[in-house]
Design an enzyme around this catalytic site. Structure first.
Site, short mmCIF file in Angstrom:
data_model
loop_
_atom_site.label_atom_id
_atom_site.label_comp_id
_atom_site.label_asym_id
_atom_site.label_seq_id
_atom_site.Cartn_x
_atom_site.Cartn_y
_atom_site.Cartn_z
N TRP A 1 10.93 4.25 -10.79
CA TRP A 1 9.64 3.93 -11.39
C TRP A 1 9.41 4.71 -12.66
O TRP A 1 8.83 4.18 -13.61
CB TRP A 1 8.51 4.16 -10.38
CG TRP A 1 8.66 3.28 -9.18
CD1 TRP A 1 9.00 3.67 -7.92
CD2 TRP A 1 8.52 1.85 -9.13
NE1 TRP A 1 9.07 2.56 -7.10
CE2 TRP A 1 8.78 1.44 -7.80
CE3 TRP A 1 8.20 0.88 -10.08
CZ2 TRP A 1 8.73 0.11 -7.40
CZ3 TRP A 1 8.15 -0.44 -9.69
CH2 TRP A 1 8.42 -0.82 -8.36
N LYS B 1 0.47 1.29 -1.35
CA LYS B 1 1.39 2.17 -0.64
C LYS B 1 0.60 3.02 0.36
O LYS B 1 0.84 2.99 1.55
CB LYS B 1 2.14 3.08 -1.61
CG LYS B 1 2.81 2.36 -2.78
CD LYS B 1 4.13 1.72 -2.41
CE LYS B 1 4.66 0.74 -3.45
NZ LYS B 1 5.02 1.29 -4.74
N ASP C 1 1.98 9.16 -12.19
CA ASP C 1 2.04 8.00 -11.31
C ASP C 1 2.12 8.56 -9.88
O ASP C 1 3.12 9.16 -9.51
CB ASP C 1 3.28 7.17 -11.66
CG ASP C 1 3.51 6.00 -10.69
OD1 ASP C 1 2.73 5.84 -9.72
OD2 ASP C 1 4.48 5.25 -10.92
C1 LIG Z 1 5.46 0.66 -6.04
C2 LIG Z 1 5.43 1.61 -7.18
C3 LIG Z 1 5.09 1.19 -8.47
C4 LIG Z 1 4.81 -0.24 -8.81
O1 LIG Z 1 3.54 -0.57 -8.40
P1 LIG Z 1 2.91 -2.03 -8.63
O2 LIG Z 1 1.53 -1.82 -8.16
O3 LIG Z 1 3.71 -2.98 -7.80
O4 LIG Z 1 3.01 -2.32 -10.08
C5 LIG Z 1 5.04 2.15 -9.47
N1 LIG Z 1 5.29 3.43 -9.21
C6 LIG Z 1 5.64 3.88 -7.98
C7 LIG Z 1 5.93 5.32 -7.77
C8 LIG Z 1 5.72 2.98 -6.93
O5 LIG Z 1 6.05 3.41 -5.70
#
Ligand SMILES: *Cc1c(COP(=O)(O)O)cnc(C)c1O
Length: 359
Positions: free
Chosen positions: A101, A195, A171
């Site tokens: 990511w 998540k 993030d």
């Molecule tokens: C799943 C994930 C993403 C992507 O998220 P979306 O909401 O599907 O765009 C980005 N960063 C991390 C760390 C993730 O686990």
């Protein structure tokens, strides 16, 4: 009967929250309509979104120098909104690349033609660790990190120190609200809710208000954080139902000891599975121990055939979504906040039994 759900996302939600939502699905608390059918401008709905915005900051221990937004487009949209808003031509976007990511976040800054600097990377060892040192560029617009690598199963165990004039952006999609962090060290925190804190369709963005003065004014309206801040996250129709469910998950977190409570049960769950891996020469962890994630636990078996068998026998035993991410293979158990302790225990026991039967 509900299964043990080890999905990496969209992931398990607290059963208590699902039941609360079910009870109020058709007639929300005597209002005579569903949350899905409410005007987002109605007083009932404004109460829902405003209490969620306040509660998220309260859980994080942040004051009114921060603001919480609920946006759309996923964490993936934040990958380009961040450089668009905060990195002008004179500045340099700094990233620590811990794989998957964060690599995607870097790619978006590159597409936008931003000056880019990789302050550290763990690519040399296939992203199986978190870098412990980093080197910022001159004139940094910000430093961006990914606090938990969902795919590889590595997690930052510290909140990095950066000079006070360098915004720290993170993030936190896959470990947000899983334990107490020094949230006030961060200037912007974002992630997809699906998540750890809610259903898909809503993206949380927590911004320090001091950041708002730095925003590039020449952006499409929807891409400018100031638009959403000035309209209380209601510039356009927000993902109303997802925000409502997210708000219920926040109440559940509060009712279960807040972030210290989450940390305690999350560590217990993760340890119960890591212990099986560590006590065995059949299962093999894939990342360095000190950087192991409390949320996503990847592991390998002696052969790919055994991995396939493991995943399919697990399903027979009501344990779902244990296949590793398609980019790395193997197995992965995601043990987010809402996964009950009993699910982690069931998996640990299944792993021990499977080893005995297949060694
Ligand atoms: C799943 C994930 C993403 C992507 O998220 P979306 O909401 O599907 O765009 C980005 N960063 C991390 C760390 C993730 O686990």
């Amino acid at each position: 009967m509900r299964v043990h759900n080890f999905s990496a996302g969209p992931a398990v939600l607290p059963e208590q929250v699902l039941k609360e939502v079910q009870e109020n699905l058709v007639d929300f608390k005597g209002n005579g309509l569903s949350v899905m059918e409410m005007s987002h401008r109605s007083s009932q709905y404004i109460e829902i979104i405003e209490s969620a915005r306040a509660r998220i900051l309260k859980i994080m221990g942040l004051g009114d120098d921060y603001v919480a937004l609920f946006l759309q487009g996923g964490a993936s949209t934040q990958f380009f909104m961040i450089p668009l808003n905060f990195c002008d031509d004179k500045k340099v976007a700094n990233y620590i690349d811990t794989g998957a990511w964060s690599t995607k976040a870097i790619k978006e800054a590159k597409i936008l033609g931003k000056n880019l600097h990789i302050a550290a990377t763990s690519q040399d060892k296939e992203f199986t660790y978190i870098p412990k040192t980093w080197q910022l560029s001159d004139n940094p617009a910000y430093l961006h990190i990914t606090t938990n690598n969902t795919i590889r199963g590595t997690e930052w165990k510290i909140d990095p120190d950066v000079p006070s004039d360098v915004p720290l952006i993170a993030d936190m999609s896959s470990n947000f609200l899983s334990r107490p962090l020094e949230f006030s060290k961060y200037d912007l925190i974002y992630g997809g809710a699906q998540k750890n804190i809610g259903p898909a369709g809503v993206t949380f963005v927590i911004i320090k208000k001091a950041m708002l003065d730095k925003i590039n004014p020449n952006l499409p309206t929807m891409m400018n954080y100031n638009t959403h801040v000035s309209k209380d996250s209601m510039f356009n129709t927000p993902p109303t139902f997802s925000i409502y469910v997210l708000g219920e998950v926040l109440k559940w977190i509060e009712g279960n000891g807040g972030l210290p409570g989450m940390q305690k049960i999350n560590e217990e769950k993760a340890d119960s599975i890591y212990d099986v891996i560590d006590d065995s020469d059949f299962y093999r962890g894939t990342v360095v121990k000190e950087d192991r994630s409390f949320m996503n636990i990847p592991f390998r078996l002696p052969t790919e055939e055994l991995e396939k068998k493991f995943v399919s026998e697990a399903i027979t035993n009501k344990m779902f979504n244990l296949k590793g991410h398609r980019s790395v293979g193997g197995c992965r158990a995601s043990v987010y906040n809402s996964l009950p302790m009993s699910s982690a225990r069931a998996l640990a026991k299944f792993m021990i039994d499977f080893e005995k039967a297949n060694k």
